[in-house]
Design an enzyme around this catalytic site. Structure first.
Site, PDB file in Angstrom:
ATOM      1  N   PHE B  15      20.831 157.852   4.502  1.00  0.00           N
ATOM      2  CA  PHE B  15      21.515 156.723   3.875  1.00  0.00           C
ATOM      3  C   PHE B  15      21.773 156.985   2.396  1.00  0.00           C
ATOM      4  CE2 PHE B  15      19.848 155.067   7.733  1.00  0.00           C
ATOM      5  CZ  PHE B  15      20.632 153.977   8.071  1.00  0.00           C
ATOM      6  N   CYS B  16      22.754 156.266   1.847  1.00  0.00           N
ATOM      7  CA  CYS B  16      23.107 156.364   0.433  1.00  0.00           C
ATOM      8  C   CYS B  16      21.863 156.164  -0.424  1.00  0.00           C
ATOM      9  CB  CYS B  16      24.157 155.298   0.092  1.00  0.00           C
ATOM     10  SG  CYS B  16      24.518 155.147  -1.654  1.00  0.00           S
ATOM     11  N   PRO B  17      21.589 156.949  -1.448  1.00  0.00           N
ATOM     12  CA  PRO B  17      22.378 158.075  -1.921  1.00  0.00           C
ATOM     13  C   PRO B  17      21.882 159.421  -1.400  1.00  0.00           C
ATOM     14  CG  PRO B  17      20.745 157.546  -3.572  1.00  0.00           C
ATOM     15  CD  PRO B  17      20.447 156.682  -2.363  1.00  0.00           C
ATOM     16  N   GLY B  18      21.269 159.451  -0.236  1.00  0.00           N
ATOM     17  CA  GLY B  18      20.685 160.678   0.321  1.00  0.00           C
ATOM     18  C   GLY B  18      21.614 161.872   0.357  1.00  0.00           C
ATOM     19  N   ASP B  42      27.378 158.128   5.778  1.00  0.00           N
ATOM     20  CA  ASP B  42      27.147 156.875   5.061  1.00  0.00           C
ATOM     21  C   ASP B  42      28.399 156.568   4.265  1.00  0.00           C
ATOM     22  OD1 ASP B  42      26.066 156.664   1.849  1.00  0.00           O
ATOM     23  OD2 ASP B  42      26.533 158.632   2.668  1.00  0.00           O
TER      24      ASP B  42
END
Lengths: 138, 78
Positions: B15-18, B42
């Site tokens: 998921f953001c910011p992954g 994402d």
């Protein structure tokens, strides 16, 4: 001129309120901003070793998510501790524990996750935050 | 776009910011001129990564949309 620095005073210990701490720190570091985090009270409790997934969820929202810790693990969303570890690897992030809270609960730096850099007073943190463009209270 | 030296990172499911964080990590470890391709599903990354590239001074090569995921490419410039 203010520095590209985001400061956060993290008071809350609810897992849902702590998640944005990791996400905002990651985004700030990605965009080249410094991050300074001051952990106090319940926010500091969440940074005791292995405490993060034991922290409660805000009562108003607990019913909506059920088992938040389980959901995060299942979707491979890293804990705030892991997010901050990566943020520290990629940029300038300093995490400071509130001296007053440490004294009150009889904590030592060793009791905290290893991503916490030092113990300091609020005065020092305010001076640090003064130089930045954004300071958040979470 | 086929580039044998490109580094590919599968950040689907992150998921953001992954995905952006994984990309930045890879860029740090890459050599100048090398392309890093990140696969992401994402919605924040395809907006954040061009911004990051501009700010960090790397060349944003574009987003290839593949239905349920995006392939985002950046070339390390310095």
């Amino acid at each position: 001129m203010s520095k590209e620095r985001v400061s956060m005073i993290v008071f809350s210990g609810e897992m849902d309120k702590l998640l944005p701490v990791g996400i905002l720190a990651s985004g700030a570091v990605a965009m080249g901003h410094e991050v300074r985090i001051f952990l106090t009270f319940w926010g500091l409790m969440a940074f005791k070793k292995d405490a993060f997934f034991q922290m409660p969820v805000s009562p108003a929202f607990a019913g909506m998510v059920g088992d938040l810790a389980g959901m995060l693990k299942e979707r491979h969303i890293p804990s705030v501790i892991e997010q901050l570890r990566i943020a520290k690897e990629l940029g300038d992030v300093e995490i400071v524990a509130c001296g007053m809270t440490m004294d009150l609960f009889g904590l030592k730096l060793d009791d905290l996750e290893d991503i916490v850099d030092k113990v300091a007073g609020v005065g020092e943190f305010i001076e640090t935050a003064k130089e930045g463009h954004t300071t958040l209270f979470i | 776009m086929a580039d044998d030296s490109a580094i590919r990172i599968d950040a689907r499911g992150s998921f953001c910011p992954g995905p952006m964080m994984e990309l930045i990590r890879a860029i740090k470890g890459a050599s100048v001129g090398q392309v890093v391709v990140v696969l992401s599903n994402d919605s924040g990354s395809k907006r954040d990564i061009p911004l990051w590239s501009q700010k960090a001074g790397h060349e944003f090569l574009g987003v290839e949309e593949h239905g349920d995921y995006d392939e985002i490419s950046v070339r390390k410039s310095h």
